[in-house]
Design an enzyme around this catalytic site. Structure first.
Site, PDB file in Angstrom:
ATOM      1  N   HIS A 197       0.821  -1.210   0.000  1.00 16.55           N
ATOM      2  CA  HIS A 197       0.000   0.000   0.000  1.00 16.55           C
ATOM      3  C   HIS A 197       0.854   1.259   0.000  1.00 16.55           C
ATOM      4  CE1 HIS A 197      -3.852   2.207   1.053  1.00 16.55           C
ATOM      5  NE2 HIS A 197      -4.167   1.398   0.056  1.00 16.55           N
ATOM      6  N   LYS A 265     -11.128   6.736  19.250  1.00 12.33           N
ATOM      7  CA  LYS A 265     -11.017   6.446  17.818  1.00 12.33           C
ATOM      8  C   LYS A 265     -11.605   5.052  17.617  1.00 12.33           C
ATOM      9  CE  LYS A 265      -8.880   9.901  15.784  1.00 12.33           C
ATOM     10  NZ  LYS A 265      -7.498  10.326  15.969  1.00 12.33           N
ATOM     11  N   MET A 267     -11.687   1.729  15.979  1.00 12.56           N
ATOM     12  CA  MET A 267     -10.695   0.951  15.245  1.00 12.56           C
ATOM     13  C   MET A 267     -11.296   0.307  13.990  1.00 12.56           C
ATOM     14  SD  MET A 267      -7.828   1.277  16.633  1.00 12.56           S
ATOM     15  CE  MET A 267      -7.834   2.807  17.500  1.00 12.56           C
ATOM     16  N   GLY A 268     -10.524   0.345  12.897  1.00 12.61           N
ATOM     17  CA  GLY A 268     -11.004  -0.227  11.644  1.00 12.61           C
ATOM     18  C   GLY A 268     -11.746   0.783  10.785  1.00 12.61           C
ATOM     19  N   PHE A 269     -11.819   2.025  11.250  1.00 15.01           N
ATOM     20  CA  PHE A 269     -12.486   3.078  10.464  1.00 15.01           C
ATOM     21  C   PHE A 269     -11.519   4.233  10.230  1.00 15.01           C
ATOM     22  CE2 PHE A 269     -15.974   0.750  12.257  1.00 15.01           C
ATOM     23  CZ  PHE A 269     -16.929   0.757  11.252  1.00 15.01           C
ATOM     24  N   HIS A 271      -8.972   6.562   7.345  1.00 14.56           N
ATOM     25  CA  HIS A 271      -7.726   6.300   6.617  1.00 14.56           C
ATOM     26  C   HIS A 271      -7.066   7.621   6.269  1.00 14.56           C
ATOM     27  CE1 HIS A 271      -4.946   4.673   3.621  1.00 14.56           C
ATOM     28  NE2 HIS A 271      -5.163   3.506   4.206  1.00 14.56           N
ATOM     29  N   ARG A 280      -9.942  -1.689  -0.848  1.00 20.93           N
ATOM     30  CA  ARG A 280      -9.810  -3.129  -0.620  1.00 20.93           C
ATOM     31  C   ARG A 280     -10.974  -3.723   0.151  1.00 20.93           C
ATOM     32  NH1 ARG A 280      -4.256  -1.765   2.297  1.00 20.93           N
ATOM     33  NH2 ARG A 280      -5.725  -0.213   3.053  1.00 20.93           N
ATOM     34  N   ASP A 322      -8.712  -3.267   7.730  1.00 21.47           N
ATOM     35  CA  ASP A 322      -8.651  -3.999   9.004  1.00 21.47           C
ATOM     36  C   ASP A 322     -10.038  -4.361   9.536  1.00 21.47           C
ATOM     37  OD1 ASP A 322      -5.871  -4.091   9.240  1.00 21.47           O
ATOM     38  OD2 ASP A 322      -5.809  -2.034   9.962  1.00 21.47           O
ATOM     39  N   ARG A 347       2.621  -8.360   4.271  1.00 19.53           N
ATOM     40  CA  ARG A 347       3.240  -7.068   3.918  1.00 19.53           C
ATOM     41  C   ARG A 347       4.752  -7.160   3.733  1.00 19.53           C
ATOM     42  NH1 ARG A 347       1.184  -1.829   4.200  1.00 19.53           N
ATOM     43  NH2 ARG A 347      -0.668  -2.866   3.344  1.00 19.53           N
ATOM     44  N   ARG A 366      16.095  12.324   5.282  1.00 17.17           N
ATOM     45  CA  ARG A 366      16.433  13.112   6.463  1.00 17.17           C
ATOM     46  C   ARG A 366      15.751  14.475   6.327  1.00 17.17           C
ATOM     47  NH1 ARG A 366      17.329  17.206   9.842  1.00 17.17           N
ATOM     48  NH2 ARG A 366      19.134  16.955  11.215  1.00 17.17           N
TER      49      ARG A 366
HETATM   50  C1  LIG Z   1      -4.078  -0.956   7.284  1.00 13.29           C
HETATM   51  C2  LIG Z   1      -4.120   0.342   7.947  1.00 13.29           C
HETATM   52  O1  LIG Z   1      -3.164   0.760   8.554  1.00 13.29           O
HETATM   53  S1  LIG Z   1      -5.535   1.239   7.812  1.00 13.29           S
HETATM   54  C3  LIG Z   1      -5.617   2.261   9.274  1.00 13.29           C
HETATM   55  C4  LIG Z   1      -5.909   1.426  10.490  1.00 13.29           C
HETATM   56  N1  LIG Z   1      -6.108   2.260  11.669  1.00 13.29           N
HETATM   57  C5  LIG Z   1      -7.300   2.357  12.288  1.00 13.29           C
HETATM   58  O2  LIG Z   1      -8.293   1.746  11.922  1.00 13.29           O
HETATM   59  C6  LIG Z   1      -7.314   3.212  13.529  1.00 13.29           C
HETATM   60  C7  LIG Z   1      -8.522   4.123  13.569  1.00 13.29           C
HETATM   61  N2  LIG Z   1      -8.404   5.185  12.611  1.00 13.29           N
HETATM   62  C8  LIG Z   1      -7.678   6.328  12.869  1.00 13.29           C
HETATM   63  O3  LIG Z   1      -7.157   6.506  13.975  1.00 13.29           O
HETATM   64  C9  LIG Z   1      -7.525   7.335  11.766  1.00 13.29           C
HETATM   65  O4  LIG Z   1      -8.590   7.278  10.872  1.00 13.29           O
HETATM   66  C10 LIG Z   1      -6.202   7.155  10.991  1.00 13.29           C
HETATM   67  C11 LIG Z   1      -5.012   7.233  11.955  1.00 13.29           C
HETATM   68  C12 LIG Z   1      -6.176   5.812  10.274  1.00 13.29           C
HETATM   69  C13 LIG Z   1      -6.090   8.236   9.939  1.00 13.29           C
HETATM   70  O5  LIG Z   1      -5.962   9.398  10.611  1.00 13.29           O
HETATM   71  P1  LIG Z   1      -5.789  10.824   9.938  1.00 13.29           P
HETATM   72  O6  LIG Z   1      -5.567  10.763   8.501  1.00 13.29           O
HETATM   73  O7  LIG Z   1      -4.755  11.513  10.713  1.00 13.29           O
HETATM   74  O8  LIG Z   1      -7.212  11.397  10.093  1.00 13.29           O
HETATM   75  P2  LIG Z   1      -7.620  12.497  11.107  1.00 13.29           P
HETATM   76  O9  LIG Z   1      -7.167  12.088  12.459  1.00 13.29           O
HETATM   77  O10 LIG Z   1      -7.152  13.778  10.551  1.00 13.29           O
HETATM   78  O11 LIG Z   1      -9.189  12.394  11.034  1.00 13.29           O
HETATM   79  C14 LIG Z   1     -10.031  13.412  10.648  1.00 13.29           C
HETATM   80  C15 LIG Z   1     -11.196  13.482  11.622  1.00 13.29           C
HETATM   81  O12 LIG Z   1     -11.864  12.232  11.637  1.00 13.29           O
HETATM   82  C16 LIG Z   1     -11.824  11.665  12.951  1.00 13.29           C
HETATM   83  N3  LIG Z   1     -11.562  10.254  12.832  1.00 13.29           N
HETATM   84  C17 LIG Z   1     -10.762   9.649  11.928  1.00 13.29           C
HETATM   85  N4  LIG Z   1     -10.772   8.329  12.127  1.00 13.29           N
HETATM   86  C18 LIG Z   1     -11.585   8.114  13.171  1.00 13.29           C
HETATM   87  C19 LIG Z   1     -11.992   6.948  13.848  1.00 13.29           C
HETATM   88  N5  LIG Z   1     -11.548   5.748  13.481  1.00 13.29           N
HETATM   89  N6  LIG Z   1     -12.835   7.076  14.894  1.00 13.29           N
HETATM   90  C20 LIG Z   1     -13.275   8.278  15.269  1.00 13.29           C
HETATM   91  N7  LIG Z   1     -12.935   9.425  14.665  1.00 13.29           N
HETATM   92  C21 LIG Z   1     -12.093   9.330  13.625  1.00 13.29           C
HETATM   93  C22 LIG Z   1     -10.668  12.371  13.640  1.00 13.29           C
HETATM   94  O13 LIG Z   1     -10.842  12.345  15.036  1.00 13.29           O
HETATM   95  C23 LIG Z   1     -10.741  13.738  13.043  1.00 13.29           C
HETATM   96  O14 LIG Z   1     -11.782  14.440  13.680  1.00 13.29           O
HETATM   97  P3  LIG Z   1     -11.616  16.000  14.040  1.00 13.29           P
HETATM   98  O15 LIG Z   1     -11.441  16.698  12.714  1.00 13.29           O
HETATM   99  O16 LIG Z   1     -12.884  16.326  14.738  1.00 13.29           O
HETATM  100  O17 LIG Z   1     -10.391  16.093  14.895  1.00 13.29           O
HETATM  101  O1  LIG Z   2      -1.770   3.290   3.619  1.00 11.28           O
HETATM  102  C1  LIG Z   2      -1.860   3.446   4.848  1.00 11.28           C
HETATM  103  O2  LIG Z   2      -1.617   4.521   5.434  1.00 11.28           O
HETATM  104  C2  LIG Z   2      -2.286   2.329   5.720  1.00 11.28           C
HETATM  105  C3  LIG Z   2      -2.813   1.165   4.959  1.00 11.28           C
HETATM  106  O3  LIG Z   2      -3.943   1.137   4.558  1.00 11.28           O
HETATM  107  C4  LIG Z   2      -1.907   0.076   4.663  1.00 11.28           C
HETATM  108  O4  LIG Z   2      -0.721   0.164   4.975  1.00 11.28           O
HETATM  109  O5  LIG Z   2      -2.365  -0.929   4.085  1.00 11.28           O
END
Ligand SMILES: CC(=O)SCCNC(=O)CCNC(=O)[C@H](O)C(C)(C)COP(=O)(O)OP(=O)(O)OC[C@H]1O[C@@H](n2cnc3c(N)ncnc32)[C@H](O)[C@@H]1OP(=O)(O)O
Ligand SMILES: O=C([O-])CC(=O)C(=O)O
Length: 380
Positions: A197, A265, A267-269, A271, A280, A322, A347, A366
């Site tokens: 990804h 936050k 989880m699973g929601f 991006h 996906r 996820d 991965r 850097r």
């Molecule tokens: C395979 C992967 O790695 S996919 C990612 C897996 N991670 C998760 O599922 C963890 C839950 N999700 C999150 O924490 C986030 O959506 C992230 C870290 C994946 C992306 O974060 P960012 O791009 O930084 O989004 P950001 O934090 O700017 O979100 C924008 C807004 O949506 C909210 N938001 C985003 N995701 C979530 C969530 N899962 N639950 C609740 N609120 C959320 C944020 O709190 C923010 O709100 P605000 O503007 O009121 O502060």
């Molecule tokens: O692209 C990202 O930030 C996270 C993700 O979905 C992955 O690594 O599969």
């Protein structure tokens, strides 16, 4: 650009959001069209028509294998599937209280430490050796993950079978039998979808480490550390805890209301790149549905749909990969804390493709920082 005091003039993008750090030919994530391509092929098409082995070959070599190339690739992969005694001894030394991600990170580190081809700085980044190391790691990770799952259940190691596909053998080594084709296919689809990804946090970590001309194992070990966090790969494990906490579909709305009020936050929601749905998810959700039918667990799908609907109507934040992967791995029979190591097993193909790409056209990574501490002062 900096001013004369060395302070960056450009805007600071917290979390490097929106920053384009380099080019890559490995995959393209397009949030506008909700699409993902590996080497030009839509990932949905790869999930439908290819095996994980073919996709790994594609990521590393840029083209899908011919029949002959696939045979040679599979022969080597199958010859490397065993868990060697040294790695097993180190795993046995680790307490069961250690998270499985710590076990897999340590095991990769051990494999690197005993790789006798790492003789000098040139050998650390040798392209042919790195290709071979990548395939060896891909072949060995199922043995590591399966063995760790089994020792946590007080079960003996199961030896690999070289007459099985990657995914069938992975499940055989974990559960002691080859499951139904529906299960093997759903698992294989998850491996394909998790494989790559672009510049996600763990891949970028691997590229940063590679950019210092360090070795492939160090880069993969660092990437595993980055993947462990719940904002990244650790979310597939966290999703299962959420689903268990919610309990039943009828409780989803109320549960979400409380969780959001507590500023949690979900989880699973969400991006960083996709703001309108992860490309996906439909493919993985379809795979989950086959498992739900196979294991007769409509309650799991009802719960899944209810929380997704509640999150969409309350925040309009869509599931990421996820979200369907967590319950799929649960139905297949893995313990919840083994889910992120499964992500590692997949991965590692994407990470190593990026490690080789970075090494082939390297520049030390850097960035600059804008100093925000106290002004210059002196000891009086
Ligand atoms: C395979 C992967 O790695 S996919 C990612 C897996 N991670 C998760 O599922 C963890 C839950 N999700 C999150 O924490 C986030 O959506 C992230 C870290 C994946 C992306 O974060 P960012 O791009 O930084 O989004 P950001 O934090 O700017 O979100 C924008 C807004 O949506 C909210 N938001 C985003 N995701 C979530 C969530 N899962 N639950 C609740 N609120 C959320 C944020 O709190 C923010 O709100 P605000 O503007 O009121 O502060
Ligand atoms: O692209 C990202 O930030 C996270 C993700 O979905 C992955 O690594 O599969």
């Amino acid at each position: 650009m900096t001013d004369l005091t060395g302070t960056p003039e450009t805007e600071i993008r917290k979390g490097l959001a929106g920053v384009v750090a380099d080019t890559t030919a490995i995959s393209k994530v397009n949030p506008e069209t909700n699409s993902l391509m590996y080497r030009g092929y839509p990932v949905q098409e790869l999930a439908e028509k290819c095996t994980f082995e073919e996709v790994a070959y594609l990521l590393w070599h840029g083209e899908l294998p011919t029949g002959e190339q696939l045979e040679a690739f599979q022969n080597f992969e199958r010859s490397q599937r065993h868990l060697d005694a040294g790695t097993r001894r180190v795993i046995d030394e680790l307490p069961l209280s250690a998270h499985p991600m710590d076990v897999v990170r340590t095991a990769v580190s051990v494999i690197g430490a005993v790789d006798e081809t790492l003789t000098d700085s040139a050998s650390m980044i040798d392209a042919d050796l790195n290709m071979q190391r990548s395939l060896t790691l891909m072949a060995k990770l199922p043995a590591i993950v399966a063995y760790d799952q089994r020792r946590r259940r007080d079960l003996e190691l199961v030896e690999p079978r070289d007459d099985l596909s990657y995914s069938a053998n992975f499940l055989h080594m974990t559960f002691g039998e080859v499951p139904d084709l529906v299960v093997v296919s759903a698992f294989d689809v998850s491996m394909i979808l998790y494989a790559e990804h672009s510049f996600n946090a763990s891949t970028f970590t691997a590229r940063v480490i590679t950019s210092t001309l360090s070795d492939l194992y160090s880069a993969v070990t660092g990437a595993i550390g980055a993947l462990k966090g719940p904002l990244h790969g650790g979310a597939n494990e966290a999703v299962m805890h959420v689903l268990e906490e919610v309990g039943t579909a009828d409780r989803a709305e109320a549960w979400l209301e409380t969780a959001l009020a507590e500023k949690r936050k979900i989880m699973g929601f969400g991006h960083r790149v996709y703001k309108n749905g992860d490309s996906r998810v439909p493919t993985m959700k379809a795979a989950l549905e086959t498992l739900v039918a196979k294991f007769d667990r409509p309650d799991m799908m009802e719960l899944y749909d209810a929380l997704e609907m509640a999150m969409t109507s309350r925040k309009n934040i869509k599931p990421n990969l996820d979200y369907p992967s967590g319950p799929a791995y649960n139905l297949i029979g893995f313990d919840t804390d083994m889910f992120t190591p499964l992500f590692v097993a997949s991965r590692v193909t994407g990470w190593t493709a990026h490690i080789m790409e970075q090494a082939a056209a390297n520049a030390l990574i850097r960035p600059l920082a804008a100093y925000s501490g106290v002004e210059e002062r002196h000891i009086s």
